[in-house]
Design an enzyme around this catalytic site. Sequence first.
Site, PDB file in Angstrom:
ATOM      1  NE  ARG A 138       5.366   4.190  20.887  1.00  0.00           N
ATOM      2  CZ  ARG A 138       5.708   2.999  21.506  1.00  0.00           C
ATOM      3  NH1 ARG A 138       6.872   3.045  22.174  1.00  0.00           N
ATOM      4  NH2 ARG A 138       4.710   2.062  21.455  1.00  0.00           N
ATOM      5  NE  ARG A 185      -3.596  -0.055   2.479  1.00  0.00           N
ATOM      6  CZ  ARG A 185      -4.906   0.475   1.580  1.00  0.00           C
ATOM      7  NH1 ARG A 185      -5.298  -0.463   0.861  1.00  0.00           N
ATOM      8  NH2 ARG A 185      -5.333   1.723   1.861  1.00  0.00           N
ATOM      9  N   GLY A 210       1.514   5.331  -0.095  1.00  0.00           N
ATOM     10  CA  GLY A 210       0.976   6.758   0.286  1.00  0.00           C
ATOM     11  C   GLY A 210       1.803   7.483   1.126  1.00  0.00           C
ATOM     12  CB  CYS A 267       8.783  -0.946  15.436  1.00  0.00           C
ATOM     13  SG  CYS A 267       8.456  -1.451  17.064  1.00  0.00           S
TER      14      CYS A 267
HETATM   15  N1  LIG Z   1       5.364  -2.227  19.716  1.00  0.00           N
HETATM   16  C1  LIG Z   1       5.503  -3.321  18.784  1.00  0.00           C
HETATM   17  O1  LIG Z   1       4.779  -3.537  17.886  1.00  0.00           O
HETATM   18  C2  LIG Z   1       6.773  -4.325  18.783  1.00  0.00           C
HETATM   19  C3  LIG Z   1       7.884  -3.975  19.597  1.00  0.00           C
HETATM   20  N2  LIG Z   1       9.244  -4.710  19.383  1.00  0.00           N
HETATM   21  C4  LIG Z   1      10.153  -4.452  20.368  1.00  0.00           C
HETATM   22  O2  LIG Z   1       9.878  -4.624  21.861  1.00  0.00           O
HETATM   23  C5  LIG Z   1      10.648  -4.062  22.637  1.00  0.00           C
HETATM   24  C6  LIG Z   1       9.320  -3.250  23.537  1.00  0.00           C
HETATM   25  O3  LIG Z   1       8.645  -2.686  22.854  1.00  0.00           O
HETATM   26  P1  LIG Z   1       7.012  -2.104  23.258  1.00  0.00           P
HETATM   27  O4  LIG Z   1       6.359  -2.976  23.994  1.00  0.00           O
HETATM   28  O5  LIG Z   1       6.450  -1.343  21.951  1.00  0.00           O
HETATM   29  O6  LIG Z   1       7.530  -0.890  24.226  1.00  0.00           O
HETATM   30  P2  LIG Z   1       6.817   0.110  25.453  1.00  0.00           P
HETATM   31  O7  LIG Z   1       7.360   1.481  25.185  1.00  0.00           O
HETATM   32  O8  LIG Z   1       5.262   0.060  24.801  1.00  0.00           O
HETATM   33  O9  LIG Z   1       6.659  -0.630  26.705  1.00  0.00           O
HETATM   34  C7  LIG Z   1       7.698  -0.845  27.413  1.00  0.00           C
HETATM   35  C8  LIG Z   1       7.425  -0.750  28.916  1.00  0.00           C
HETATM   36  O10 LIG Z   1       8.687  -0.835  29.676  1.00  0.00           O
HETATM   37  C9  LIG Z   1       8.443  -0.408  30.989  1.00  0.00           C
HETATM   38  N3  LIG Z   1       9.886  -0.031  31.478  1.00  0.00           N
HETATM   39  C10 LIG Z   1      10.800   0.795  31.035  1.00  0.00           C
HETATM   40  N4  LIG Z   1      11.906   0.582  31.920  1.00  0.00           N
HETATM   41  C11 LIG Z   1      11.559  -0.370  32.736  1.00  0.00           C
HETATM   42  C12 LIG Z   1      12.277  -1.154  33.763  1.00  0.00           C
HETATM   43  N5  LIG Z   1      13.673  -0.498  34.046  1.00  0.00           N
HETATM   44  N6  LIG Z   1      11.583  -2.080  34.535  1.00  0.00           N
HETATM   45  C13 LIG Z   1      10.525  -2.453  34.321  1.00  0.00           C
HETATM   46  N7  LIG Z   1       9.830  -1.834  33.029  1.00  0.00           N
HETATM   47  C14 LIG Z   1      10.118  -0.697  32.675  1.00  0.00           C
HETATM   48  C15 LIG Z   1       7.893   1.037  30.441  1.00  0.00           C
HETATM   49  O11 LIG Z   1       7.210   1.741  31.571  1.00  0.00           O
HETATM   50  C16 LIG Z   1       6.813   0.366  29.461  1.00  0.00           C
HETATM   51  O12 LIG Z   1       5.558  -0.019  29.917  1.00  0.00           O
HETATM   52  C17 LIG Z   1      11.239  -2.859  21.824  1.00  0.00           C
HETATM   53  O13 LIG Z   1      12.540  -3.258  21.738  1.00  0.00           O
HETATM   54  C18 LIG Z   1      10.572  -2.931  20.472  1.00  0.00           C
HETATM   55  O14 LIG Z   1      11.523  -2.430  19.255  1.00  0.00           O
HETATM   56  C19 LIG Z   1       9.119  -5.977  18.891  1.00  0.00           C
HETATM   57  C20 LIG Z   1       8.138  -6.160  17.907  1.00  0.00           C
HETATM   58  C21 LIG Z   1       6.696  -5.295  17.950  1.00  0.00           C
HETATM   59  O1  LIG Z   2       8.976  -4.527  15.208  1.00  0.00           O
HETATM   60  C1  LIG Z   2       8.054  -4.100  15.221  1.00  0.00           C
HETATM   61  O2  LIG Z   2       7.563  -3.325  16.410  1.00  0.00           O
HETATM   62  C2  LIG Z   2       6.848  -4.537  14.319  1.00  0.00           C
HETATM   63  O3  LIG Z   2       6.821  -3.465  13.140  1.00  0.00           O
HETATM   64  C3  LIG Z   2       5.804  -3.640  12.197  1.00  0.00           C
HETATM   65  O4  LIG Z   2       4.660  -3.648  12.855  1.00  0.00           O
HETATM   66  P1  LIG Z   2       3.866  -2.148  13.132  1.00  0.00           P
HETATM   67  O5  LIG Z   2       5.009  -0.995  13.360  1.00  0.00           O
HETATM   68  O6  LIG Z   2       3.226  -2.425  14.138  1.00  0.00           O
HETATM   69  O7  LIG Z   2       2.845  -1.927  11.908  1.00  0.00           O
HETATM   70  P2  LIG Z   2       2.972  -2.303  10.348  1.00  0.00           P
HETATM   71  O8  LIG Z   2       1.608  -2.873  10.109  1.00  0.00           O
HETATM   72  O9  LIG Z   2       4.018  -3.085   9.991  1.00  0.00           O
HETATM   73  O10 LIG Z   2       2.849  -0.701   9.628  1.00  0.00           O
HETATM   74  C4  LIG Z   2       4.125   0.090   9.941  1.00  0.00           C
HETATM   75  C5  LIG Z   2       3.969   1.373   9.158  1.00  0.00           C
HETATM   76  O11 LIG Z   2       3.866   1.107   7.606  1.00  0.00           O
HETATM   77  C6  LIG Z   2       2.824   1.598   6.949  1.00  0.00           C
HETATM   78  N1  LIG Z   2       2.301   0.631   5.991  1.00  0.00           N
HETATM   79  C7  LIG Z   2       2.253  -0.664   6.161  1.00  0.00           C
HETATM   80  C8  LIG Z   2       1.882  -1.386   5.113  1.00  0.00           C
HETATM   81  C9  LIG Z   2       1.955  -1.015   3.684  1.00  0.00           C
HETATM   82  O12 LIG Z   2       1.371  -1.792   2.666  1.00  0.00           O
HETATM   83  N2  LIG Z   2       1.901   0.534   3.551  1.00  0.00           N
HETATM   84  C10 LIG Z   2       2.283   1.268   4.504  1.00  0.00           C
HETATM   85  O13 LIG Z   2       2.414   2.479   4.516  1.00  0.00           O
HETATM   86  C11 LIG Z   2       1.747   1.643   7.919  1.00  0.00           C
HETATM   87  O14 LIG Z   2       0.873   2.738   7.610  1.00  0.00           O
HETATM   88  C12 LIG Z   2       2.524   2.008   9.327  1.00  0.00           C
HETATM   89  O15 LIG Z   2       2.773   3.411   9.244  1.00  0.00           O
HETATM   90  C13 LIG Z   2       5.953  -5.029  11.719  1.00  0.00           C
HETATM   91  O16 LIG Z   2       4.945  -5.059  10.581  1.00  0.00           O
HETATM   92  C14 LIG Z   2       6.008  -6.277  12.641  1.00  0.00           C
HETATM   93  O17 LIG Z   2       6.212  -7.225  12.266  1.00  0.00           O
HETATM   94  C15 LIG Z   2       7.316  -5.845  13.703  1.00  0.00           C
HETATM   95  O18 LIG Z   2       7.037  -6.672  14.701  1.00  0.00           O
END
Ligand SMILES: NC(=O)C1=CN([C@@H]2O[C@H](COP(=O)(O)OP(=O)(O)OC[C@H]3O[C@@H](n4cnc5c(N)ncnc54)[C@H](O)[C@@H]3O)[C@@H](O)[C@H]2O)C=CC1
Ligand SMILES: O=C(O)[C@H]1O[C@H](OP(=O)(O)OP(=O)(O)OC[C@H]2O[C@@H](n3ccc(=O)[nH]c3=O)[C@H](O)[C@@H]2O)[C@H](O)[C@@H](O)[C@@H]1O
Length: 429
Positions: free
Chosen positions: A334, A259, A261, A268
């Site tokens: 974010r 997609r 745009g 992330c």
């Molecule tokens: N958000 C997503 O969709 C994805 C994130 N990741 C990775 O996973 C990791 C976590 O990401 P999110 O869950 O999005 O982060 P987040 O920012 O949503 O959550 C992190 C949590 O950790 C807590 N925290 C901070 N310092 C702390 C400490 N010292 N002890 C205990 N808790 C503490 C914070 O208060 C917060 O609630 C990152 O490395 C990110 O890149 C991987 C895949 C998907």
């Molecule tokens: O590391 C992470 O945190 C995650 O990052 C992305 O997941 P996420 O950021 O939640 O959302 P996506 O659906 O991947 O979209 C990311 C961005 O790309 C944009 N996007 C996605 C798909 C597309 O076709 N076009 C496009 O503009 C979305 O609008 C959005 O801004 C990855 O898809 C996950 O596999 C990964 O775990």
Amino acid sequence: MNVSIVGSGYVGTTVAACLADLGHDVLNIEIDEDIVEAINAGEAPIHESGLAERIAEHAGTSLRATTEYGDARDTDVTFLCLPTPQSEDGSLDLAIMRAGAESLGRALADKDDDHLVVVKSTVLPGTTEDVVGPILESESGTQLGDGLEIAMNPEFLRMGTAVGDFLEPDKVVFGTASDGADATLRELYAPIIEREETDLVETDIREAELIKYANNAFLASKVSLVNELGNIAREYDADAYEVLEAVGLDDRISERFMRSGLGWGGSCFPKDVNALRAGAREQGYDPDLLDAAVAVNDEQPRRLVGLLADHVDLEGARIAVLGLSFKPGTDDIRKSRALDVIEYLADRGADIVAYDPVAIENVRPEYPEIEYADSAEGALEGADGAVVATDWPEFDDLSFEGMARSVVVDGRRIEVDEDALEVYEGLTW
Ligand SMILES: NC(=O)C1=CN([C@@H]2O[C@H](COP(=O)(O)OP(=O)(O)OC[C@H]3O[C@@H](n4cnc5c(N)ncnc54)[C@H](O)[C@@H]3O)[C@@H](O)[C@H]2O)C=CC1
Ligand SMILES: O=C(O)[C@H]1O[C@H](OP(=O)(O)OP(=O)(O)OC[C@H]2O[C@@H](n3ccc(=O)[nH]c3=O)[C@H](O)[C@@H]2O)[C@H](O)[C@@H](O)[C@@H]1O
């Protein structure tokens, strides 16, 4: 199995609720007391489909939250789901990971039973073994391999579909340095990896760390390529969506993430692509393609506002911004591209009225000066122009009646009756 999860944000909360669903006893260790209270009260601290009901079902029985690291001692495995943000120069900032590993290491000091610590946060190759491992060893007083083990298990869930993605993934990756760690992860993930549709990748820790970055770099670059092709398609007066739909029929390419745009935002892709770029440079390699992917991505919001300015004098004009979250299905703002659009509109003197079904309260503190509407219709009322920044399904087939001038610039390809509008411009089609 008894599992503790350090960090209860988007990943930690989702993984905790899902592991509880799979029958494990789960403890969230989190520094934010509001999150701890919410989970213990059976409420979801974040907006994520399927999460609230799971937390409500398991809280108080197999799911519990605490601010006390010491409780990790009573568990067999700890997942580190802590943030790994980018520093000001774009590089990976490990300060929170270090602090978390220190607290956990201290909590595990003199623990008699075996304990496995699994890094789930996204970290560059070497972090688990060269940073987290040594901290755990020095703080706990236990050598790795002597009852204390480390592993890396990257997470691929997407926000908005996090629960489904975790429970029904395409692949699960275990990066381990011992058979014991691998066996523990296998037991923990049993119902997930037994699914026919889920591929299990068992590899070393370093590869597991890099698989995560390679995955995100690939997807982000794919969207940037799609956006560049969309920008070119527009110049030729061709419809990029038709073109890329056909391209996606080639199964070497796939129709997903096609997609075009406004580009990629979120917590992330931007930080992970930047961390990999900075890491590569540190290793002596210039990642030209990733640099270009970022450059294309950075331009899209500016192009969108430029398109609107071709039709509306933005100085003093009332402009509706539809969508604020970085993608539909989440309240996360974010690095949302919508915020760049707001900045560029504000730079040009527009009066902005914004609407989003769930993200307004997250944006308001950052942009208290703009107006917020309770509905898309409310935002459009009397507007001189509108931009679509997030593809929320409720924007499909929206009536743009009530606008002073129905000039609509679409960054996400919603369903629109173009004939009913004075101007309809798609960013990449
Ligand atoms: N958000 C997503 O969709 C994805 C994130 N990741 C990775 O996973 C990791 C976590 O990401 P999110 O869950 O999005 O982060 P987040 O920012 O949503 O959550 C992190 C949590 O950790 C807590 N925290 C901070 N310092 C702390 C400490 N010292 N002890 C205990 N808790 C503490 C914070 O208060 C917060 O609630 C990152 O490395 C990110 O890149 C991987 C895949 C998907
Ligand atoms: O590391 C992470 O945190 C995650 O990052 C992305 O997941 P996420 O950021 O939640 O959302 P996506 O659906 O991947 O979209 C990311 C961005 O790309 C944009 N996007 C996605 C798909 C597309 O076709 N076009 C496009 O503009 C979305 O609008 C959005 O801004 C990855 O898809 C996950 O596999 C990964 O775990």
